[in-house]
Enzyme design. Structure first.
Site, PDB file in Angstrom:
ATOM      1  N   GLU A  33       9.758 -14.983 -10.585  1.00 57.31           N
ATOM      2  CA  GLU A  33       9.146 -13.718 -10.168  1.00 57.31           C
ATOM      3  C   GLU A  33       8.645 -12.906 -11.354  1.00 57.31           C
ATOM      4  OE1 GLU A  33      11.188 -11.626  -6.351  1.00 57.31           O
ATOM      5  OE2 GLU A  33      12.535 -12.005  -8.006  1.00 57.31           O
ATOM      6  N   LYS A  48       7.046  -4.847  -3.520  1.00 58.87           N
ATOM      7  CA  LYS A  48       8.448  -4.508  -3.283  1.00 58.87           C
ATOM      8  C   LYS A  48       8.792  -4.622  -1.811  1.00 58.87           C
ATOM      9  CE  LYS A  48      12.495  -3.039  -4.392  1.00 58.87           C
ATOM     10  NZ  LYS A  48      13.306  -4.143  -4.957  1.00 58.87           N
ATOM     11  N   HIS A  71      19.109 -36.708  -6.770  1.00 61.18           N
ATOM     12  CA  HIS A  71      18.149 -37.134  -5.752  1.00 61.18           C
ATOM     13  C   HIS A  71      16.723 -36.697  -6.074  1.00 61.18           C
ATOM     14  CE1 HIS A  71      21.402 -38.590  -3.312  1.00 61.18           C
ATOM     15  NE2 HIS A  71      22.002 -37.420  -3.386  1.00 61.18           N
ATOM     16  N   ARG A  93       5.474   0.012  -5.953  1.00 61.09           N
ATOM     17  CA  ARG A  93       5.368  -0.815  -4.750  1.00 61.09           C
ATOM     18  C   ARG A  93       4.379  -1.970  -4.932  1.00 61.09           C
ATOM     19  NH1 ARG A  93       6.552   2.566   0.084  1.00 61.09           N
ATOM     20  NH2 ARG A  93       4.970   1.390   1.172  1.00 61.09           N
ATOM     21  N   CYS A 143       0.825  -1.202   0.000  1.00 61.10           N
ATOM     22  CA  CYS A 143       0.000   0.000   0.000  1.00 61.10           C
ATOM     23  C   CYS A 143       0.865   1.261   0.000  1.00 61.10           C
ATOM     24  CB  CYS A 143      -0.867   0.038   1.245  1.00 61.10           C
ATOM     25  SG  CYS A 143      -1.840  -1.427   1.487  1.00 61.10           S
ATOM     26  N   GLU A 148      18.775 -18.015  -6.490  1.00 65.38           N
ATOM     27  CA  GLU A 148      18.415 -16.643  -6.865  1.00 65.38           C
ATOM     28  C   GLU A 148      18.067 -16.552  -8.355  1.00 65.38           C
ATOM     29  OE1 GLU A 148      17.531 -14.046  -5.433  1.00 65.38           O
ATOM     30  OE2 GLU A 148      17.936 -12.386  -6.801  1.00 65.38           O
ATOM     31  N   ASN A 171      -2.131   2.005   5.762  1.00 70.69           N
ATOM     32  CA  ASN A 171      -1.245   0.882   5.417  1.00 70.69           C
ATOM     33  C   ASN A 171      -1.048   0.065   6.686  1.00 70.69           C
ATOM     34  OD1 ASN A 171      -0.914   2.151   3.007  1.00 70.69           O
ATOM     35  ND2 ASN A 171       1.248   2.653   3.286  1.00 70.69           N
ATOM     36  N   GLY A 172      -1.026  -1.253   6.560  1.00 71.44           N
ATOM     37  CA  GLY A 172      -0.784  -2.091   7.738  1.00 71.44           C
ATOM     38  C   GLY A 172      -1.989  -2.952   8.051  1.00 71.44           C
ATOM     39  N   TRP A 194      -3.029  -2.707  -1.413  1.00 69.80           N
ATOM     40  CA  TRP A 194      -2.607  -4.075  -1.730  1.00 69.80           C
ATOM     41  C   TRP A 194      -3.340  -4.940  -0.720  1.00 69.80           C
ATOM     42  CZ3 TRP A 194       0.894  -7.874   0.458  1.00 69.80           C
ATOM     43  CH2 TRP A 194       1.328  -8.831  -0.473  1.00 69.80           C
ATOM     44  N   LYS A 211      14.517 -15.220  -9.650  1.00 69.62           N
ATOM     45  CA  LYS A 211      14.360 -14.090 -10.586  1.00 69.62           C
ATOM     46  C   LYS A 211      13.458 -14.492 -11.744  1.00 69.62           C
ATOM     47  CE  LYS A 211      15.206 -11.234  -8.875  1.00 69.62           C
ATOM     48  NZ  LYS A 211      15.688 -11.303  -7.556  1.00 69.62           N
TER      49      LYS A 211
HETATM   50  C1  G6P Z   1       9.673  -8.985  -1.174  1.00 68.60           C
HETATM   51  C2  G6P Z   1      10.332  -8.574  -2.483  1.00 68.60           C
HETATM   52  C3  G6P Z   1      11.642  -9.334  -2.654  1.00 68.60           C
HETATM   53  C4  G6P Z   1      12.534  -9.097  -1.465  1.00 68.60           C
HETATM   54  C5  G6P Z   1      11.838  -9.476  -0.142  1.00 68.60           C
HETATM   55  C6  G6P Z   1      12.637  -9.000   1.050  1.00 68.60           C
HETATM   56  O1  G6P Z   1       9.228 -10.277  -1.263  1.00 68.60           O
HETATM   57  O2  G6P Z   1       9.477  -8.837  -3.570  1.00 68.60           O
HETATM   58  O3  G6P Z   1      12.305  -8.882  -3.829  1.00 68.60           O
HETATM   59  O4  G6P Z   1      13.706  -9.848  -1.594  1.00 68.60           O
HETATM   60  O5  G6P Z   1      10.573  -8.832  -0.071  1.00 68.60           O
HETATM   61  O6  G6P Z   1      12.675  -7.599   1.028  1.00 68.60           O
HETATM   62  P1  G6P Z   1      13.715  -6.726   1.809  1.00 68.60           P
HETATM   63  O7  G6P Z   1      13.302  -5.309   1.531  1.00 68.60           O
HETATM   64  O8  G6P Z   1      13.592  -7.089   3.258  1.00 68.60           O
HETATM   65  O9  G6P Z   1      15.074  -7.043   1.287  1.00 68.60           O
END
Ligand code: G6P
Length: 608
Positions: free
Chosen positions: A488, A603, A504, A27, A2, A481, A100-101, A74, A485
């Site tokens: 995502e 984000k 395995h 965001r 949000c 990672e 927000n929250g 959100w 990526k």
């Molecule tokens: C969300 C984002 C990720 C990020 C994670 C942790 O899931 O989409 O890209 O790695 O949060 O975020 P931070 O701000 O704590 O690194």
């Protein structure tokens, strides 16, 4: 997640608020809304969907208002629809709230308010705030908000408007970031400075349980319990230019390409060649205290958790201190064992991730010294830790983290060097690491120049539905990672595994339709990784290898090779992830995905 923006001044509020909302789009959100004080009344518009849908609702209405609040939602409580979008209003339609929250005790408050005759129109937890403020309101919006918030359990960043208090916004924070921006004859409130930076760079970050009363010429801060607070104005050095795309088609590509600069920033002023070590003043720990550390816990979420895994290999490999890596969401609900010699690091780009913050608080409760590795200066995690190291990567807007990840690894290598030089590492070995660190930014640049090779590989495979990523040792977390990526941003199913684990289970998946990305660098496990490649090829799998430049033999054994420059094994993850970021990016673009704002992702995840 949000987003909030509020404006009180002399300009027309609506265009300014809509522009602010657009700055917060990155965001992630599912609905948007606005409330303004217009003439004698309070007017609002809100809807599910994009900000452009809200703009259509506002078109031709020509509001003159100079006071208003706006929100991108959100969904947490109640599905994303028009009714659940913010703002939420009280029974009379006099008070509007954006939030927000999460209000944890909203059910009991809703029942209580229901018994008093309040009628609710949405499924949200937020709506009870508007009714609760209404309940206490007798002309003083600040006092009514304070009284309402004293009943509330949970997290909030809120902005409140009331028809009977023209030219006023009340804002409050608990666990959800909120910043006041101050200008000439106008003041702002926002959940993120990006929303207001075009207008002012002078800001005050609200702390938990603080409430601000804002009018065009002044603002004052007090606590929910009415204790006055002296505001501390900070100047933000990030410019909007830094935030905008700078000519790249997507923020993600811009951020990938920025990495030579951001990595240089991560080490700037932090290397001491003379002593073969790093200089990390922000740790706020005495040499003696650091010497007593005999166990390190690294806790984080998402991509930052992958950085923590790399950190484990780095710290154990150089400083010989046992390291545990734990998802923050698990750590917070376990009973983690913290001894006198345990040092905890939390890693977070945003510094606002709810689970990471909770892990930090739990570790502190258990008596640990907790340090942070954060990007956003002044973020909650940065403020609540005992010290730490900023990664200085600048604002990261693409939801999928790239430059923050490499800078997190860079900072972890500095921490490893520092701790190792206090213990086992010789001056010469320390200097060897420093020499290699200085070369990393240019080496990243070399990889970026090879983008056309990566793009052509993406063109061959972007229609595949599954990918496997393999890596070993320092590069096992990079396999994770790389897979993250890809899933995502391109929505292709991908899994990362340690190479040797393939036999395995995942090997059962391999056939001519399964592309496998293998990080196969010239390191101590090179021969073993070549055996894994042979096993994949024997089953007709397609292999895309990330290999060390000069390794010409590998070219005959795989379908495609992406070469990266040679560096110390400890630093290879910082280089090997770059082609995987680009590969994911190109595949997402080819699949026509929304690269910067992937579906369902946010984000900064400030809820559990
Ligand atoms: C969300 C984002 C990720 C990020 C994670 C942790 O899931 O989409 O890209 O790695 O949060 O975020 P931070 O701000 O704590 O690194």
């Amino acid at each position: 997640m949000c987003g909030i923006i509020g404006y009180v001044g002399r300009e027309k509020a609506v265009p300014l608020l809509v522009e602010g909302l657009k700055r917060l789009e990155y965001r992630g959100y599912d609905s948007a809304g606005i409330a303004v004080l217009e003439g004698e009344g309070l007017i609002f518009e809100k809807c599910a969907g994009k900000i452009s849908a809200l703009e259509s609702l506002l078109r031709n209405k020509n509001f003159d208002s100079t006071t208003g609040i706006a929100h991108t939602r959100w969904a947490t409580h109640g599905e994303p629809n028009d009714l659940n979008a913010h703002p939420h209003l009280d029974c009379q339609g006099n008070i509007a709230v954006v939030h927000n929250g999460i209000i944890e005790n909203y059910r009991s408050l809703r029942e209580l308010l229901g018994r008093k005759g309040h009628k609710f129109t949405s499924d949200t937890d937020t709506e009870i705030l508007a009714h609760l403020i209404e309940e206490y309101y007798d002309g003083d919006l600040l006092e009514a908000t304070q009284a309402a918030l004293s009943q509330v359990e949970g997290t909030y960043g809120i902005a409140v408007l009331c028809k009977n208090n023209p030219h006023q916004i009340v804002a409050a924070r608990n666990g959800s970031p909120l910043v006041i921006g101050t200008g000439k004859g106008e003041n702002f409130v926002a959940s993120d400075v990006a929303a207001i930076l075009r207008h002012t760079n002078r800001v005050v970050y609200l702390e938990d349980r603080e409430v601000a009363l804002i009018d065009p010429d002044n603002f004052s801060i007090s606590t929910v319990d009415k204790v006055e607070v002296t505001p501390e104005i900070q100047e933000i050095s990030w410019t909007l230019d830094q935030i905008e795309k700078e000519g790249y088609p997507h923020f993600m590509l811009k951020e990938i390409c920025e990495q030579p600069v951001t990595l240089r920033n991560a080490i700037r002023g932090r290397l001491n060649y003379e002593e073969g070590t790093s200089r990390l003043n922000g740790l706020n720990l005495q040499y003696e205290e650091l010497h007593l550390v005999d166990r390190i816990i690294l806790s984080a979420c998402g991509t930052a958790w992958h950085a923590a895994l790399v950190g484990e290999y780095m710290i154990e490999g150089t400083a010989m201190i046992p390291v545990e890596v734990e998802y923050a969401s698990e750590f917070r609900y376990r009973s983690p064992i913290i001894n006198e010699g345990t040092l905890v690091f939390v890693i977070s780009q945003s510094g606002e991730t709810a689970d990471t913050l909770a892990a930090l608080r739990e570790a502190k409760r258990k008596g640990a010294t907790v340090l942070g590795i954060c990007n956003v200066v002044g973020s909650t995690i940065a403020r609540e830790t005992d010290g730490g190291v900023y990664i200085h990567a600048g604002p990261e807007i693409g939801v999928a983290s790239t430059k923050a990840f490499t800078s997190q690894m860079m900072v972890l290598s500095l921490i490893s060097l520092f701790l190792a030089r206090m213990r086992t590492l010789s001056l010469e070995q320390g200097r060897e690491i420093i020499d290699a660190l200085y070369k990393i930014p240019d080496q990243v640049n070399e990889i970026l120049k090879n983008d056309s090779t990566i793009q052509s590989i993406a063109e061959k495979y972007y229609q595949k539905n599954n990918f496997l990523y393999l890596g070993r040792g320092f590069n096992f977390p990079i396999a994770l990672e790389g897979a993250l990526k890809l899933k995502e941003i391109s929505y292709i199913h991908a899994e990362g595994y340690p190479s040797a684990e393939m036999k395995h289970g995942p090997i059962a998946l391999i056939d001519e339709n399964m592309p496998v990305v293998v990080i196969a660098l010239k390191d101590k496990v090179h021969d073993k990784v070549l055996s894994n490649i042979a096993e994949i090829k024997a089953r007709k799998g397609k292999v895309i290898a990330v290999a060390t430049r000069g390794d010409s033999e590998i070219a005959d054994k795989v379908d495609h090779v992406i070469y990266i420059p040679q560096t110390l094994e400890l630093l290879t993850p910082i280089l090997s992830v770059i082609p995987l970021q680009l590969l994911a990016y190109h595949m997402a673009v080819l699949r026509d995905c929304n690269v910067d704002q992937p579906r369902n992702l946010a984000k900064s995840v400030t809820v559990e």
